[in-house]
Scaffold this motif. Structure first.
Motif, PDB file in Angstrom:
ATOM      1  N   ASP A  31     -14.404 -89.864 -21.723  1.00  0.00           N
ATOM      2  CA  ASP A  31     -14.481 -89.887 -23.185  1.00  0.00           C
ATOM      3  C   ASP A  31     -15.755 -90.568 -23.660  1.00  0.00           C
ATOM      4  O   ASP A  31     -16.444 -90.069 -24.555  1.00  0.00           O
ATOM      5  N   LEU A  32     -16.061 -91.724 -23.072  1.00  0.00           N
ATOM      6  CA  LEU A  32     -17.271 -92.438 -23.467  1.00  0.00           C
ATOM      7  C   LEU A  32     -18.509 -91.601 -23.168  1.00  0.00           C
ATOM      8  O   LEU A  32     -19.425 -91.508 -23.998  1.00  0.00           O
ATOM      9  N   GLY A  33     -18.547 -90.983 -22.002  1.00  0.00           N
ATOM     10  CA  GLY A  33     -19.683 -90.123 -21.655  1.00  0.00           C
ATOM     11  C   GLY A  33     -19.866 -88.990 -22.648  1.00  0.00           C
ATOM     12  O   GLY A  33     -20.991 -88.651 -23.032  1.00  0.00           O
ATOM     13  N   HIS A  34     -18.750 -88.418 -23.100  1.00  0.00           N
ATOM     14  CA  HIS A  34     -18.828 -87.339 -24.089  1.00  0.00           C
ATOM     15  C   HIS A  34     -19.429 -87.848 -25.399  1.00  0.00           C
ATOM     16  O   HIS A  34     -20.300 -87.198 -25.984  1.00  0.00           O
ATOM     17  N   VAL A  35     -18.980 -88.995 -25.856  1.00  0.00           N
ATOM     18  CA  VAL A  35     -19.507 -89.559 -27.101  1.00  0.00           C
ATOM     19  C   VAL A  35     -20.998 -89.852 -26.951  1.00  0.00           C
ATOM     20  O   VAL A  35     -21.794 -89.528 -27.844  1.00  0.00           O
ATOM     21  N   ILE A  36     -21.383 -90.432 -25.846  1.00  0.00           N
ATOM     22  CA  ILE A  36     -22.794 -90.751 -25.633  1.00  0.00           C
ATOM     23  C   ILE A  36     -23.641 -89.483 -25.604  1.00  0.00           C
ATOM     24  O   ILE A  36     -24.697 -89.418 -26.218  1.00  0.00           O
ATOM     25  N   ARG A  37     -23.163 -88.463 -24.920  1.00  0.00           N
ATOM     26  CA  ARG A  37     -23.961 -87.239 -24.778  1.00  0.00           C
ATOM     27  C   ARG A  37     -23.948 -86.346 -26.020  1.00  0.00           C
ATOM     28  O   ARG A  37     -24.939 -85.674 -26.303  1.00  0.00           O
ATOM     29  N   PHE A  38     -22.825 -86.323 -26.755  1.00  0.00           N
ATOM     30  CA  PHE A  38     -22.712 -85.326 -27.818  1.00  0.00           C
ATOM     31  C   PHE A  38     -22.487 -85.873 -29.220  1.00  0.00           C
ATOM     32  O   PHE A  38     -22.679 -85.152 -30.186  1.00  0.00           O
ATOM     33  N   ASP A  39     -22.078 -87.120 -29.342  1.00  0.00           N
ATOM     34  CA  ASP A  39     -21.767 -87.658 -30.669  1.00  0.00           C
ATOM     35  C   ASP A  39     -22.638 -88.839 -31.058  1.00  0.00           C
ATOM     36  O   ASP A  39     -22.378 -89.502 -32.057  1.00  0.00           O
ATOM     37  N   SER A  40     -23.660 -89.095 -30.287  1.00  0.00           N
ATOM     38  CA  SER A  40     -24.575 -90.192 -30.590  1.00  0.00           C
ATOM     39  C   SER A  40     -25.498 -89.781 -31.733  1.00  0.00           C
ATOM     40  O   SER A  40     -25.804 -88.599 -31.916  1.00  0.00           O
ATOM     41  N   HIS A  41     -25.948 -90.763 -32.492  1.00  0.00           N
ATOM     42  CA  HIS A  41     -26.916 -90.504 -33.549  1.00  0.00           C
ATOM     43  C   HIS A  41     -28.351 -90.602 -33.041  1.00  0.00           C
ATOM     44  O   HIS A  41     -29.293 -90.379 -33.794  1.00  0.00           O
ATOM     45  N   LEU A  42     -28.508 -90.939 -31.761  1.00  0.00           N
ATOM     46  CA  LEU A  42     -29.850 -91.028 -31.188  1.00  0.00           C
ATOM     47  C   LEU A  42     -30.467 -89.637 -31.070  1.00  0.00           C
ATOM     48  O   LEU A  42     -29.767 -88.657 -30.822  1.00  0.00           O
ATOM     49  N   ALA A  43     -31.774 -89.590 -31.198  1.00  0.00           N
ATOM     50  CA  ALA A  43     -32.489 -88.343 -30.932  1.00  0.00           C
ATOM     51  C   ALA A  43     -32.295 -87.997 -29.461  1.00  0.00           C
ATOM     52  O   ALA A  43     -32.228 -88.889 -28.602  1.00  0.00           O
ATOM     53  N   ASP A  44     -32.198 -86.715 -29.165  1.00  0.00           N
ATOM     54  CA  ASP A  44     -32.012 -86.287 -27.772  1.00  0.00           C
ATOM     55  C   ASP A  44     -33.083 -86.877 -26.865  1.00  0.00           C
ATOM     56  O   ASP A  44     -32.786 -87.330 -25.757  1.00  0.00           O
TER      57      ASP A  44
END
Length: 148
Positions: A31-44
């Motif tokens: 779950d955390l990995g998903h948030v980091i990869r897809f729901d972060s506000h950081l630029a790719d």
């Protein structure tokens, strides 16, 4: 849990082969990995640079190799990062310095914190710290099992 990991990642990658021995934790890590990869506000580009820098800082081939293509797609030159090349932008150098300090000492100086805060803001800095922490956790998982 196995099916869920395959659905989200395409296969059960090496750290999840180990984590599956603790399904409840594997679930939360996924779950955390998903948030980091897809729901972060950081630029790719920022996220992928920080991910590669974390893999490099811990000597974890898995973290490094599993993000090479995504990093290149986001405009990051992994070879420049490896060589500490002068072609890294000022932004990239600042983010890499943040990762290097955090991974080496578990903290960052006030000057480094402020420089990164100026680039990405408070939410961004929290997300950077959690990104470094997540990939550090995967690197430690891999290293402890001799699989990094």
């Amino acid at each position: 849990m196995f099916d869920r990991i395959v659905e989200s990642r395409g296969s059960v990658l090496r750290p999840f082969e180990l984590l599956m021995h603790s399904p409840a934790m594997a679930d939360k890590v996924a779950d955390l990995g998903h948030v980091i990869r897809f729901d972060s506000h950081l630029a790719d580009a920022d996220r992928e640079l920080v991910t590669l820098a974390t893999g490099r800082a811990h000597g974890c081939t898995f973290v490094w190799e599993s993000h090479l293509e995504t990093a290149r797609t986001a405009g990051i030159d992994p070879e420049a990062l490896l060589a500490a090349d002068e072609t890294l932008s000022a932004r990239e150098k600042t983010l890499v310095a943040f990762v290097d300090e955090l991974c080496a000492t578990g903290a960052v100086s006030d000057a480094t914190f402020q420089a990164v805060d100026d680039l990405v803001g408070t939410q961004g800095i929290v997300e950077l710290i959690l990104t470094v922490g997540y990939y550090t956790m995967l690197a430690y998982t891999m290293s402890a099992s001799g699989a990094c």
